[in-house]
Structure formats: C-alpha cells, structure tokens
Design a protein around this motif. Structure first.
Motif: not given
Length: 836
Positions: A547-552, A557-567, A641-642
């Motif tokens: 079973l694997y999981k993902q969060w985001y 970041q500097d006005k650019l849309p981003i996703n902060i992700v971890t698994r 990120i971890s």
C-alpha cells in the motif's frame, strides 16, 4: 515627364500586363497561390492564438462578468468554509459570488468539470456592480447568462437543471438528461457564445450535492473594487482564506506563452515558405516578360511608369491573394481551435471560447505581405532597370548573376550560422533562443543553391560523356530557376524532420519515464470522506501486497503555482526519477535538511544542487536542494518534502491518493472495491490506463504542431509543383530540339525526370543533417528552456523516409504533368513557341 503622361504610360503598361496574364494565367496563379497559402496559415494561427489569449482575459463567472478580486483557499488547503461567505456579506460586501468547482463522473465513468454558483447572490452581485458594468456586459454578443432564455425560477426552486454550451450538451446528453455523481439532471443547452467553455454550470446547492462537498467553496468572486475597504475585508477573512486581485488572465497567458510561441513560429515559417512560392512566381513572370518589357521601353515607355505599373500589379495580386487567404485562414482557425482547446484545457484548465476576428487583421496581412513581397522582388526590379535595351546575352548575364548571388547567399548563411553558434551557448531564455534559432532557419536555405551547384559539379566529374553527361551538365543550369522552390522545400523538410525528431524523442522519453514512475498496479482516489475507510480496508485485505500513499498541498513559490508533495518512503525511493542528486542525499532528505525539486521548477527558479530554498508553507524551516527529478506534462512545479517534515508541521494526515499492488487478478479486486465503496471508474486507474491516457494527452498536445508542420510541407510541395511546372513548360522548345536531333521520347522523359531527381535528392541529402541540427536545438534548448523537460534525442528513419517520399512524389508529379501535355502537342508547335 508631366503627371498626365506618367498616368497614361502607367495605364498602358497595366493593360499590356493584363493581356499578358490572359495568355499566361499560370504565372498570375503561381504568385497568387503563394500569397494565399502564406496568408492562410498566418491568419489561421493568429486567430487561434488571439482567441485563446482573449479567452484567458475573459474568464467569466456565472454572469459573464470578470471578477476584480477573489478570495481563494488559504495556503495548505483546497477549499473554503461556506461560513466565510456569510461573514463577508454581514460585513457589508454584498457583491460576492460563492463558487464551487470540481470534477464529477457520469454513468459511463467519464469525467466532467462542473461549476456551481449561488443564483441569488449572482443576481445581487450583478445589480450591485452598477449600470456601467451592466451596459458593458450586455454589449457583448451573447454575454450575460441572464440575457439568455434560462428558467431561473425552476433553478431557484431546486430543480436539478444544469447549463452547458450547445457543443458540449451534444456530447454529454443526447436526450437532454445526464447522471452526474449519482444525481439525474436535465441539461439546458446555451449558445456557444455564452462563454461557458467546457464547464457545466448549476446552482451551488446542486453542485455541492453532486461533488459530495457540503458547506464547502472553491473560491469567492468579488465584482467591485474593494481597494478602499481591503483592510476591513482582510480582517473578516483572517486565516480562513487569501484575498487575491484578478490578473485579467495574465497568469494563464504566461503559463501558456511557450505553447502559443511555438504555434506563432510555425505559422511564420509557413508564411515564409508561402512567400518563397510567391517570389518564385514573380521571378518567373518577370523573366518571361523580359523581352516584352524591353519592347515597351523601345516604344517610348519610360522606366518610372513601367516600375510603378509592376508595383501596382504586385499590390493587386497581394490584395486578391490576401482576401482569399484571409477567408481560408478563418476557416483553418475553425478547424484548429478544437485541437488547441483540448490541449490547453487538459494541460492548463484553460477555457477557450468561440473565435472572433477583426477586419484590421486583413489590412495588416495585406500590408505585411506586400512589404515582404516587394522587398523580395526589389532586386529583380533593379535588374530590369539596369538592363540595356539591346541585350542579346541575357542567358550569360543571368548565369553570371546567379553564380554571384549564390556566393553572396553562402556568405550571409555562414555569417548568420556563425553568429548563432557563438550566442546559442549563452542564451538561457527560450525567447532569445527562438530568435537565434530563426537565424539558423534562415541560414540553412541560403546555403542550398551553392551546395547544389557544388554537389552537381562533383557528380559531373565522374559522369561519362554523352547524353548522361549532358543531363547532369544541364541540371546545373536548372538550379538557379529552381533554387527558390528548393529553398522552400528545404525549409519545410528541415522543419518536418526536426519536429518528428522532437515528437518521437519525447514520446520515447515519456514512456520510459512512466515505466520508472509507475510502480503500483492500481491507483485509487476515493472521495475525501471515504479515504480513511478505504485505507483501513486495503490494509486488512489479504490480497493487497503493498500500500502506497501520497499527500500534496497547493502553494506558491516566487509567485509560481506549485504543489508541495510527499509520499511514503518506499514510493519516494522507487518512483522518483532523478536528473541529478547530491552525495548522501537520502539520509539528509529524511533528516529534514533537503528537498527534491522538479526539473521544470528548478529551471524557472534557476536553482541548482545545494542552493538554499525557503518554502512559504514552512517559513521556519531552511532547506537546500538535494535533488532534481524529471517531471513531464505537469504545468505546475513540484517540491517533495520528507514524510517526517509533513507530519511535524501538522499537515493533513489523510492521503489524497493511494496505490496498491495486488496478489491476484487486479480487475476482480477493482470490481470488489467499487462494489463496496461505489468508487467510479474515473477514480480507479490501472497502471496501463494511466500510461494510455498520458500518451493520448501527449499526442493531443503535439497534434496542432504536427498539423501545422504538415501544412507547411504541403505548401512547399505546392510551390515545388508550380515551379517545376513553369520550368518544364519553359523548356519545351529545347526538349523539342533534342527530339529533332534523334533523342526519342523515352530518353527525353528519363532525362527530365533524372534531372529533377538529382536536384530533389541532393536537397533531401542537405535536409537530413540540417533537420537533425534543428531537432537537437529544439530538444536541448527550446523545449528544455520553455517547458523544463530533458529529452533523449532519437532518430526515426521511417518518419523521415515518408517525408522525403512526399517531396519526391510532388516533384515527379510536377514534371510528369507538363510532359504529358507535351505528348498531346506536335513538336513543331514547341519549336514555334521559341523566340529566336
């Protein structure tokens, strides 16, 4: 010369030219066809681009009004509590419109974007926005949904009615009914001009029920300028949301800028190819009228009215060709827009509305085409001005002039290539790189005539004496009149080969990346209120091996849309495909010292390994870049990120997606999961389905470019056809003389076909390395800088063979037709056509 005499001579010259074109309509047709093709592709792509950019700026809410301010979810969240909306209304801000957006599945498992708004709030916002706003909105064609025939009373009473554009309604509900998220709704079709795009609109209560998101909003739109009350509004909002001023679509425009630049570059290339055809027609027409122009001057017509008449003639042809090309370009845009719309909506979520055009584009096309055609023809006009009235050495003069011109072109080509070679390594912005790439594109065809003469000379050295030697020797004489057509063909071949290299290499790279990135058999995205229950079920199920999981979370970041992700740790180690990493990366990453950043984001932010980076969601943490990983097809940057960092900062513990490996039949397990939790097909993906969808999206992304590429090649093929046709017609008399000297028709046919084959094959030989060079620059400079994608370059011989075959077929057909016409005419008539 007085004014009346000038006008009289000018009018006389125009009448003579008109009589000439009645006798030789092919010459006028060749010029006009080139202009038509050039303007068609230029206007077609411009209309598509302008319409897309205008759509970004006209992004509308339910009233076809542009929101001036928006309240969006706070950083780290994807939704707003509905109570915030009621609080701001109590605070005196009555012109707000609550909106909920999401994706719902129908009974067939297809996913549709839906948007819900509070109808009463919409009416209030509309009336509060003032008379000026009303007039502005009502002035638009089909604008303001409330200007249309909509049963507002039924919607307010709770009837399950949804609104969709006519084109979308035909796709989703043939009989007028549709099941979305388990709710049966009736679809009301509105005119495509109502600016609905591909969204399905409905009342907010119905949307919340379908999306199973009660008391939640996606954002709140504000229609009036609240600059004077901004502080009071921010105090009401607090930490529950973020107040954002509308950028009038500039953000989406910047996001898709590289895509539109690519289309513009392709259209300009096609425009240049079309102008080559037009110039070749002008040149052929002037050469055929050289004796006529000399006779007019001998009869007393001065050079000034003669040149003026030639300019007026060119202007008239440009106007006729531009008008036809303008109409065809609008039709081309109508065909191209669905492809562009699908690409932009899938990649960027951008709505593309029905196209609009402006008369000013026609006048701009006429002006641009005339200036370009006049500039290209200036040298020919100057030659005619300097031509002596008693000139019997025209052929020698033309050949000497052609040799000198080829040397000048080679010098210019080498200079442009040298400048591009020096500056390209220092260019870090794709816009500047595109300009330098344009220098390379110009340099390549300029060197072609000299290269063809050089290669024919080498073949001539080893060719035995006789008819074969004559064939090769005369081929060298044909290069000058055919040079423009072959330069256009070389441009099209080079562009086609380079784009095929890019597309083929990208597809192969994407497949390899997906093989490494996807490690599970099934990927599941249940509703947020089901996630905990589904996760517990999977943990206890005997057939689930892993079973694997993902969060985001969404952030900037500097006005650019981003996703902060971890698994989970295993997914991070097994599925992150790195471009580069620091030494001892994983221990420092899990110790909360380093982050991983996607390659496109690293390029945009100009970050390298070991650089410090500060995340808005984690202001108290200081990270360094530990690795850069490949990420294709994602318009938003990603920072990983971890899991320890995620948990330590109180981010949501419930994952947003799950992935599993199954011990047994994955299809049976999928059915079991769907039966127990009613998860739609659109929320459960097999590894194979994800790969298939990714490749489909990829092909759609490049479909518009490939269509333009093919059209450019077709334009060049038409140009080559017209040039070969005109040249073969002009050589009827020399071929007739050869026939009278004992060369039979089969030998004549072989001679002519062989000459064209030599020229086309040598051009194709030049196109292969130049196409490879252009492909290398597209992959390693343009695509990397514009999209942030590293691609392994691959060579596709089959695709290149098809492109070269098209060039050969078009040239052979161009020669075959006039030869066939020759067989229908007695040889004596061809000899009589020669001017002695």
């Amino acid at each position: 010369m007085n004014k009346s005499s000038l006008i009289r001579m000018n009018w006389l010259s125009l009448k003579v030219f008109l009589a000439h074109y009645r006798q030789a309509p092919l010459q006028a047709g060749a010029i006009t066809i080139g202009i038509i093709l050039a303007v068609t592709l230029l206007i077609g792509v411009r209309t598509t681009n302008e319409n897309a950019i205008q759509s970004y700026r006209s992004a509308t809410e339910l009233l076809s009004q542009q929101a001036k301010w928006s309240i969006t979810p706070p950083l780290g969240s994807k939704r707003i509590d509905e109570n915030l909306y009621f609080d701001i209304r109590e605070g005196g801000f009555n012109n707000g419109l609550p909106v909920i957006q999401g994706v719902a599945t129908d009974s067939n498992g297809k996913r549709w974007r839906i948007q819900g708004s509070d109808i009463m709030a919409a009416l209030t916002s509309f009336s509060a926005s003032g008379t000026e706003a009303k007039n502005e909105v009502n002035a638009k064609a089909g604008s303001g949904l409330f200007s249309l025939n909509i049963p507002i009373g039924d919607i307010l009473s709770g009837a399950p009615l949804v609104l969709a554009s006519t084109s979308l309604a035909k796709q989703i509900a043939q009989d007028g009914d549709l099941i979305l998220g388990g709710v049966k709704v009736s679809v009301i079709a509105l005119d495509d001009a109502s600016n609905l795009g591909s969204d399905i609109l409905m009342d907010i209560s119905l949307a919340q029920r379908i999306l199973k998101r009660p008391n939640e909003l996606s954002y709140i739109a504000l229609f009036s300028d609240i600059s004077g009350k901004k502080g009071h509004l921010e105090q009401i909002i607090g930490h529950r949301g973020t107040l954002v001023e509308s950028d009038n679509g500039n953000g989406l425009t910047a996001l898709t800028e590289s895509f539109h630049l690519n289309l513009t570059a392709m259209s300009l290339l096609a425009f240049v190819v079309g102008l080559f055809i037009a110039y070749n027609g002008v040149r052929y027409s002037l050469l055929k009228r050289q004796r006529l122009l000399t006779q007019l001057q001998q009869q007393g017509v001065a050079k000034a009215p003669l040149m003026l008449a030639l300019c007026i003639e060119l202007l008239l042809l440009v106007i006729v060709g531009s008008i036809i090309g303008f109409m065809l370009g609008l039709q081309l845009s109508h065909w191209l827009q669905p492809m562009v719309s699908v690409t932009l909506e899938q990649l960027y979520g951008a709505k593309i509305f029905p196209g609009h055009w402006q008369w000013s584009w026609l006048f701009q096309a006429i002006g641009l085409t005339f200036l370009a055609a006049f500039a290209a023809s200036t040298s020919l006009f100057i030659q005619l001005l300097r031509q002596p009235l008693a000139s019997n050495s025209a052929r020698l003069v033309q050949q000497t002039s052609a040799d000198k011109l080829h040397r000048y072109q080679l010098l210019i080509s080498m200079t442009l290539g040298l400048v591009a070679s020096i500056l390209l390594p220092f260019s870090q912005d794709y816009r500047y790189t595109m300009v330098l790439l344009g220098l390379v594109v110009i340099a390549i065809p300029l060197a072609l005539p000299w290269a063809l003469v050089f290669m024919v000379n080498q073949v001539l050295k080893v060719t035995p004496k006789g008819l074969l030697h004559y064939q090769v020797a005369e081929t060298k004489e044909l290069i000058a009149p055919l040079s423009l057509a072959m330069m256009a063909m070389l441009l099209a071949l080079t562009a086609n080969i380079s784009m095929n290299t890019l597309v083929g290499s990208f597809e192969s790279t994407l497949k390899n990346w997906l093989d490494a990135r996807l490690h599970a058999e099934l990927y599941i995205r249940p509703a947020s209120n089901q996630m905990v229950e589904v996760e517990a079920f999977l943990k206890q199920h005997k057939d689930v091996d892993a079973l694997y999981k993902q969060w985001y979370l969404s952030s900037k970041q500097d006005k650019l849309p981003i996703n902060i992700v971890t698994r989970d740790k295993r997914s991070l180690r097994e599925t992150t495909v790195f471009k580069e990493t620091v030494d001892n990366m994983w221990p420092e990453f899990f110790a909360n010292k380093r982050v991983l950043i996607s390659e496109p984001l690293a390029i945009k932010l100009k970050l390298n390994l070991g650089d410090a980076i500060k995340l808005p969601l984690l202001p108290e943490h200081h990270f360094t870049v530990g690795g850069v990983f490949y990420d294709y097809g994602n318009p938003y940057g990603e920072i990983i990120i971890s899991p320890e960092t995620w948990q330590a900062n109180g981010f949501p513990e419930t994952p947003l997606s799950l992935a599993i490996n199954v011990n047994g039949d994955s299809d049976k397990f999928k059915q079991e999961l769907q039966q127990k939790f009613s998860i739609p097909d659109a929320m459960i993906f097999s590894q194979e389905k994800i790969k298939q969808q990714a490749i489909i999206t990829f092909k759609r992304t490049f479909s518009i470019t490939q269509v333009l590429n093919t059209l450019t090649l077709l334009v060049a093929a038409i140009g080559l056809f017209s040039a070969c046709f005109m040249l073969t017609q002009a050589r009827m008399a020399p071929m007739a003389r050869l026939y009278t000297m004992g060369v039979n028709r089969r030998q004549l046919t072989t001679l002519v076909f062989g000459q064209m084959l030599i020229i086309v094959l040598f051009t194709c030989q030049v196109a292969l390395p130049t196409g490879a060079i252009l492909g290398y620059l597209l992959i390693n400079k343009i695509t990397l800088q514009a999209f942030g994608w590293s691609i392994a370059m691959e060579w596709d011989w089959l695709a290149y063979g098809q492109v070269l075959a098209l060039a050969l077929v078009s040239s052979l057909l161009a020669v075959a037709f006039p030869l066939y016409m020759q067989t229908k005419r007695p040889l004596i008539s061809s000899l009589q056509r020669e001017v002695i």
